[in-house]
Design a protein around this motif. Structure first.
Motif, PDB file in Angstrom:
ATOM      1  N   PHE A 217       2.921  10.089  -0.364  1.00  0.00           N
ATOM      2  CA  PHE A 217       2.606  11.552   0.268  1.00  0.00           C
ATOM      3  C   PHE A 217       3.174  11.982   1.383  1.00  0.00           C
ATOM      4  O   PHE A 217       3.522  13.092   1.463  1.00  0.00           O
ATOM      5  N   GLY A 218       2.879  10.909   2.418  1.00  0.00           N
ATOM      6  CA  GLY A 218       3.137  11.253   3.824  1.00  0.00           C
ATOM      7  C   GLY A 218       4.778  11.465   3.997  1.00  0.00           C
ATOM      8  O   GLY A 218       5.171  12.309   4.320  1.00  0.00           O
ATOM      9  N   ALA A 219       5.335  10.515   3.185  1.00  0.00           N
ATOM     10  CA  ALA A 219       6.835  10.412   3.410  1.00  0.00           C
ATOM     11  C   ALA A 219       7.479  11.779   2.655  1.00  0.00           C
ATOM     12  O   ALA A 219       8.338  12.611   3.302  1.00  0.00           O
ATOM     13  N   LEU A 220       6.671  12.056   1.434  1.00  0.00           N
ATOM     14  CA  LEU A 220       7.221  13.275   0.736  1.00  0.00           C
ATOM     15  C   LEU A 220       6.963  14.650   1.466  1.00  0.00           C
ATOM     16  O   LEU A 220       7.647  15.473   1.781  1.00  0.00           O
ATOM     17  N   LEU A 221       5.858  14.651   2.094  1.00  0.00           N
ATOM     18  CA  LEU A 221       5.380  15.716   2.991  1.00  0.00           C
ATOM     19  C   LEU A 221       6.123  16.085   4.050  1.00  0.00           C
ATOM     20  O   LEU A 221       6.713  17.027   4.401  1.00  0.00           O
ATOM     21  N   LEU A 222       6.420  14.727   5.018  1.00  0.00           N
ATOM     22  CA  LEU A 222       7.612  15.047   6.163  1.00  0.00           C
ATOM     23  C   LEU A 222       8.828  15.350   5.719  1.00  0.00           C
ATOM     24  O   LEU A 222       9.390  16.164   6.559  1.00  0.00           O
ATOM     25  N   THR A 223       9.183  14.965   4.578  1.00  0.00           N
ATOM     26  CA  THR A 223      10.688  15.324   4.141  1.00  0.00           C
ATOM     27  C   THR A 223      10.905  16.903   3.823  1.00  0.00           C
ATOM     28  O   THR A 223      11.430  17.558   4.236  1.00  0.00           O
ATOM     29  N   ARG A 224       9.801  17.275   3.028  1.00  0.00           N
ATOM     30  CA  ARG A 224       9.627  18.672   2.454  1.00  0.00           C
ATOM     31  C   ARG A 224       9.197  19.788   3.924  1.00  0.00           C
ATOM     32  O   ARG A 224       9.887  20.716   3.874  1.00  0.00           O
ATOM     33  N   LEU A 225       8.299  19.056   4.900  1.00  0.00           N
ATOM     34  CA  LEU A 225       8.157  19.895   5.974  1.00  0.00           C
ATOM     35  C   LEU A 225       9.496  20.299   6.727  1.00  0.00           C
ATOM     36  O   LEU A 225       9.464  21.005   7.291  1.00  0.00           O
ATOM     37  N   ARG A 226      10.358  19.088   6.810  1.00  0.00           N
ATOM     38  CA  ARG A 226      11.703  19.260   7.655  1.00  0.00           C
ATOM     39  C   ARG A 226      12.351  20.285   6.944  1.00  0.00           C
ATOM     40  O   ARG A 226      12.823  21.380   7.537  1.00  0.00           O
ATOM     41  N   ALA A 227      12.528  20.535   5.440  1.00  0.00           N
ATOM     42  CA  ALA A 227      13.139  21.530   4.721  1.00  0.00           C
ATOM     43  C   ALA A 227      12.368  22.964   5.248  1.00  0.00           C
ATOM     44  O   ALA A 227      13.327  23.825   5.366  1.00  0.00           O
ATOM     45  N   GLU A 228      11.136  23.030   5.035  1.00  0.00           N
ATOM     46  CA  GLU A 228      10.467  24.282   5.320  1.00  0.00           C
ATOM     47  C   GLU A 228      10.669  24.571   6.742  1.00  0.00           C
ATOM     48  O   GLU A 228      10.928  26.066   6.902  1.00  0.00           O
ATOM     49  N   VAL A 229      10.528  23.678   7.738  1.00  0.00           N
ATOM     50  CA  VAL A 229      10.826  24.210   8.978  1.00  0.00           C
ATOM     51  C   VAL A 229      12.043  24.975   9.364  1.00  0.00           C
ATOM     52  O   VAL A 229      12.451  25.693   9.984  1.00  0.00           O
ATOM     53  N   LEU A 230      13.310  24.125   8.753  1.00  0.00           N
ATOM     54  CA  LEU A 230      14.421  24.527   8.694  1.00  0.00           C
ATOM     55  C   LEU A 230      14.836  26.035   8.156  1.00  0.00           C
ATOM     56  O   LEU A 230      15.472  26.988   8.810  1.00  0.00           O
ATOM     57  N   ASN A 231      14.133  26.029   6.961  1.00  0.00           N
ATOM     58  CA  ASN A 231      14.271  27.460   6.355  1.00  0.00           C
ATOM     59  C   ASN A 231      13.609  28.549   7.146  1.00  0.00           C
ATOM     60  O   ASN A 231      14.043  29.520   7.137  1.00  0.00           O
ATOM     61  N   ARG A 232      12.519  28.487   7.879  1.00  0.00           N
ATOM     62  CA  ARG A 232      11.746  29.314   8.651  1.00  0.00           C
ATOM     63  C   ARG A 232      12.459  29.569   9.954  1.00  0.00           C
ATOM     64  O   ARG A 232      12.259  30.672  10.561  1.00  0.00           O
ATOM     65  N   GLU A 233      13.113  28.525  10.438  1.00  0.00           N
ATOM     66  CA  GLU A 233      13.470  28.830  11.955  1.00  0.00           C
ATOM     67  C   GLU A 233      15.031  29.736  11.978  1.00  0.00           C
ATOM     68  O   GLU A 233      15.551  29.810  13.148  1.00  0.00           O
ATOM     69  N   ARG A 234      15.474  30.135  10.618  1.00  0.00           N
ATOM     70  CA  ARG A 234      16.628  30.728  10.439  1.00  0.00           C
ATOM     71  C   ARG A 234      17.852  30.517  11.525  1.00  0.00           C
ATOM     72  O   ARG A 234      18.393  29.306  11.058  1.00  0.00           O
ATOM     73  N   THR A 235      17.911  30.728  12.548  1.00  0.00           N
ATOM     74  CA  THR A 235      19.060  30.568  13.434  1.00  0.00           C
ATOM     75  C   THR A 235      18.891  30.297  14.829  1.00  0.00           C
ATOM     76  O   THR A 235      19.488  30.377  15.924  1.00  0.00           O
ATOM     77  N   ALA A 236      17.633  29.702  14.852  1.00  0.00           N
ATOM     78  CA  ALA A 236      17.186  29.273  16.122  1.00  0.00           C
ATOM     79  C   ALA A 236      18.193  28.189  16.601  1.00  0.00           C
ATOM     80  O   ALA A 236      18.785  27.424  15.963  1.00  0.00           O
TER      81      ALA A 236
END
Lengths: 245, 61
Positions: A217-236
């Motif tokens: 779960f830790g590994a899955l969460l960390l991977t998905r979290l990176r995807a979510e962060v990239l999607n939210r940060e738009r063009t930072a």
């Protein structure tokens, strides 16, 4: 200042980098533990004196059930942190949990059903434990449906976080359902205080599977979290450095 | 070996359970990796459409 770690965890570039570095430390031990537990549970552990070989479903059923409630609790805590301190990364973490939790909740219900047929005489019973676990599946599905109903990520975060936090009352209900009500389901044999009610040849693979699933779960969460962060940060601007252009 | 697969007569319950849970694990790994790969591709596309503003010195950032 002791709180700097907390503030850094609110910083998307820091979290993205940290998640990338930590993922292998969760993924490889998870793979090793799950592989060991599969072998030890299927081959090494002796048959049960009442249930014969049929009991071997427990090595996946109980860890899946642990995942289903542990992931939900993580999601609710992350959602609460996001609501209270308005931290985007916390909302991103909560959003990353739902699909993982839903899958393992389904796996819990499925393996329980497979175990129920030979031992209870039925695939399905409206038993307190089974019903509260089914409610957990609907909470996950409702959370995902609610998120997808909003185009705006911030509104989706807020609305779904409220649902996640309210739904957490179901977690103790699932856990104590076998104690509070007359249930077909057995009482806890692992998640309890005191001595385990199993011999070590069964208990050790079980613990390995619990730990392996948790690290997975830790590994899955960390991977998905990176995807979510990239999607939210738009063009930072920091994104340019991590995705390469 | 056949004894192992027979699972003492419980094969029809034990093996589907293992199949579903292992499929859940494999699917979750695939989904997580795919979501990250897609997010990276999307981020590259966004950045390509929004080139960095030239710095004050007139050089590309």
């Amino acid at each position: 200042m002791a709180w700097t770690w907390f503030h850094r965890l609110g910083s998307p570039p820091y979290v993205y980098g940290l998640a990338a570095r930590l993922t292998p430390w969760f993924a490889w031990p998870a793979a090793a533990l799950i592989a060991y537990a599969l072998y030890a549970g299927l081959v090494v552990a002796p048959a049960d004196y009442q249930q014969g070989e049929g009991y071997r479903i427990i090595f996946l059923h109980a860890p899946s059930a642990w995942m289903s409630v542990m992931v939900y609790t993580t999601m609710a805590v992350a959602a609460a942190v996001g609501l209270i301190w308005r931290i985007k990364v916390a909302h991103a973490a909560a959003a990353s949990c739902a699909a993982i939790g839903a899958t393992f909740t389904f796996a819990t219900l499925f393996t329980g059903s497979m175990w129920g047929k030979p031992m209870w005489g039925t695939y399905w019973a409206w038993d307190p434990r089974v019903t509260s676990e089914l409610l957990l599946l609907f909470l996950y599905l409702g959370y995902m449906a609610l998120r997808s109903a909003f185009d705006d990520v911030q509104r989706a975060d807020r609305a779904s976080a409220v649902l996640a936090v309210v739904g957490v009352v179901n977690v103790p209900i699932i856990h104590y359902s076998v104690i509070w009500w007359n249930s077909l389901h057995q009482a806890p044999s692992v998640m309890k205080l005191g001595k385990p009610t199993m011999p070590p040849e069964m208990y050790i693979p079980m613990l390995a599977m619990f730990l392996g699933f948790t690290l997975l779960f830790g590994a899955l969460l960390l991977t998905r979290l990176r995807a979510e962060v990239l999607n939210r940060e738009r063009t930072a601007t920091w994104i340019r450095d991590v995705v390469g252009t | 070996m056949n004894d192992f697969f027979a699972m003492g007569g419980y094969a029809q319950y034990v093996w589907p359970s293992y199949a579903i849970v292992l499929a859940s694990i494999v699917l979750n790994i695939y989904w997580a990796r795919r979501s990250l790969a897609r997010a990276r591709i999307d981020a590259r596309k966004r950045l390509a459409m929004n080139p960095p503003a030239p710095s004050a010195k007139g050089e590309p950032a």
